[in-house]
Design an enzyme around this catalytic site. Structure first.
Site, mmCIF file in Angstrom:
data_model
loop_
_atom_site.group_PDB
_atom_site.id
_atom_site.type_symbol
_atom_site.label_atom_id
_atom_site.label_comp_id
_atom_site.label_asym_id
_atom_site.label_seq_id
_atom_site.Cartn_x
_atom_site.Cartn_y
_atom_site.Cartn_z
ATOM 1 C CG ASP A 108 36.260 47.308 39.976
ATOM 2 O OD1 ASP A 108 35.997 47.218 38.734
ATOM 3 O OD2 ASP A 108 37.373 47.603 40.430
ATOM 4 C CG ASP A 195 35.378 42.303 42.393
ATOM 5 O OD1 ASP A 195 35.022 41.975 43.411
ATOM 6 O OD2 ASP A 195 36.398 42.658 41.965
ATOM 7 C CG HIS A 244 37.765 43.248 37.313
ATOM 8 N ND1 HIS A 244 38.069 44.418 37.989
ATOM 9 C CD2 HIS A 244 37.014 42.563 38.638
ATOM 10 C CE1 HIS A 244 38.027 44.634 39.245
ATOM 11 N NE2 HIS A 244 37.295 43.371 39.676
ATOM 12 C CG ASP A 246 35.947 45.781 32.586
ATOM 13 O OD1 ASP A 246 37.117 45.025 33.133
ATOM 14 O OD2 ASP A 246 35.324 46.882 33.011
ATOM 15 C CB CYS A 350 37.073 50.179 35.331
ATOM 16 S SG CYS A 350 38.270 48.747 34.207
HETATM 17 N N1 GLY Z 1 42.326 42.689 34.173
HETATM 18 C C1 GLY Z 1 42.527 43.946 33.845
HETATM 19 C C2 GLY Z 1 43.798 43.987 33.121
HETATM 20 O O1 GLY Z 1 43.916 43.481 32.069
HETATM 21 O O2 GLY Z 1 44.800 44.625 33.816
#
Ligand code: GLY
Length: 374
Positions: A108, A195, A244, A246, A350
């Site tokens: 992150d 991030d 995020h 990923d 992560c």
């Molecule tokens: N952004 C991460 C998730 O799908 O929880």
């Protein structure tokens, strides 16, 4: 132990050296503008804050240590961060908040681009000091690799102007989806924010998710900071909490990327992948109906896999559908139990940060498509 070499341009070339996070002292931070927008209305975390129960910390650390041992058994050198006492209050001239977060997910905060590792200007006030957990590692890399670039994006002020007042009032999930599809996020454009986990590195091209944790100014800063790269903005309608990239858009090897089927890359943004003969496939359905207790993330951590090389991938052991899909794609799949670590900041990707992968900065998208670059 040989001297450090820092270099990584993507998430799929052979991994040689990585950082694996630690769960020690992790807190559920008190409510603040950015986290309120992230925690779903029905989450068991609403209204709670403070250090996480010690038993859960210990269980998460067992799984993090197992991941570190698995990497080492595959010839990957592993370093670990130095946890701080995250339950200390955070106070700056612009804000104060009751605690920090933790250092389980290095992905992150640390962005590795070539020979540089950059601490990101994160939008959560509770994550303001998180980079300090990596300070001694960065110092060591700096001493051992004379070409290593130890960098920091401009420290954000995170004053009230950085957030939209009232963004997190109670709204339906449909309204939330409409908002995020319209690129209406909790952060303003007051200062650059991103991030590192919103930045997908594919050689010369960086694809940044515009969402709750990354704003346009953040992407503009990245483009100026990396003038030899092409920074593209992407977004994924269908995600009510876009944070995020990923668990949404995951390259598996050159020419192949898997996309969360509930959060499809819009048609216009697919063109650069199509023009360069990249295939975008739907990720398999998660094996679970709900995340573990006190977890920020969704069940789509199923696709948050860690790629060791073009043929080898680590997947959470209970994610049978994801394992089956990657196996059918020709990968040697290494299963590892990891659900106890999820609540501490995410999945296998992560929980790791790249220090060294083999390979160079390739141009995987020689045919550029107008309108996608920031
Ligand atoms: N952004 C991460 C998730 O799908 O929880």
């Amino acid at each position: 132990m040989e001297n450090t070499v820092v270099s990584s341009w993507n998430d799929f070339d052979p991994l040689k050296h990585a950082i694996v996070g630690r769960a020690d002292f992790t807190c559920i931070p008190p409510a603040e503008p950015a986290t309120e927008a992230k925690i779903p209305e029905d989450s068991d975390m609403r209204g709670m804050w403070g250090p996480r129960p010690q038993q859960t910390v210990e269980r998460a650390n067992v799984q993090l240590n197992t991941l570190a041992a698995l990497l080492e058994s595959r010839g990957v050198r592993v370093d670990r961060p130095q946890p701080l006492q995250w339950n200390q209050a955070v106070m700056t001239p612009d804000f104060s908040t009751g605690s920090s977060f933790g250092c389980m997910p290095p992905r992150d905060v640390l962005l590795t681009v070539g020979k540089e590792i950059l601490s990101a200007p994160m939008s959560f006030r509770c994550r303001f000091w998180e980079y300090l957990a990596y300070h001694s590692l960065m110092q060591k890399y700096f001493d051992e690799d004379t070409e290593f670039r130890w960098e920091q994006a401009p420290r954000p002020r995170l004053a009230d102007e950085a957030y939209k007042a009232g963004y997190f009032e109670e709204i339906t999930i449909e309204e939330r989806l409409e908002r995020t599809a319209n690129l209406d996020f909790v952060t303003t454009e007051h200062e650059p924010l991103f991030d590192a986990a919103d930045v997908l590195r594919i050689g010369k091209d960086l694809f940044c998710q515009h969402g709750l944790t990354t704003n346009r100014r953040g992407m503009q800063w990245l483009q100026r900071h990396y003038p030899a790269h092409r920074v593209h903005t992407v977004n994924f309608p269908g995600d009510p909490y876009p944070i995020h990239i990923d668990a949404t858009f995951v390259p598996l090897r050159p020419g192949l990327v898997m996309n969360n089927p509930n959060r499809k890359l819009p048609e216009k943004q697919r063109k650069i992948f199509e023009a360069n003969d990249w295939e975008i496939i739907d990720a398999a359905q998660p094996a679970h109906d709900s995340p573990p207790p006190l977890c920020y993330s969704s069940v789509w951590l199923s696709m948050n896999v860690l790629i060791l090389d073009h043929n080898t991938v680590i997947v959470e052991a209970s994610e049978v559908n994801q394992i089956e899909q990657l196996d059918a794609l020709g990968f040697n799949v290494l299963p590892v139990e990891f659900r106890d670590a999820y609540p501490f900041g995410g999945g296998l990707h992560c929980a790791t940060g790249d220090v060294l992968r083999e390979g160079n900065c390739e141009d995987y998208f020689p045919k550029q498509v107008p309108g996608t670059q920031i």
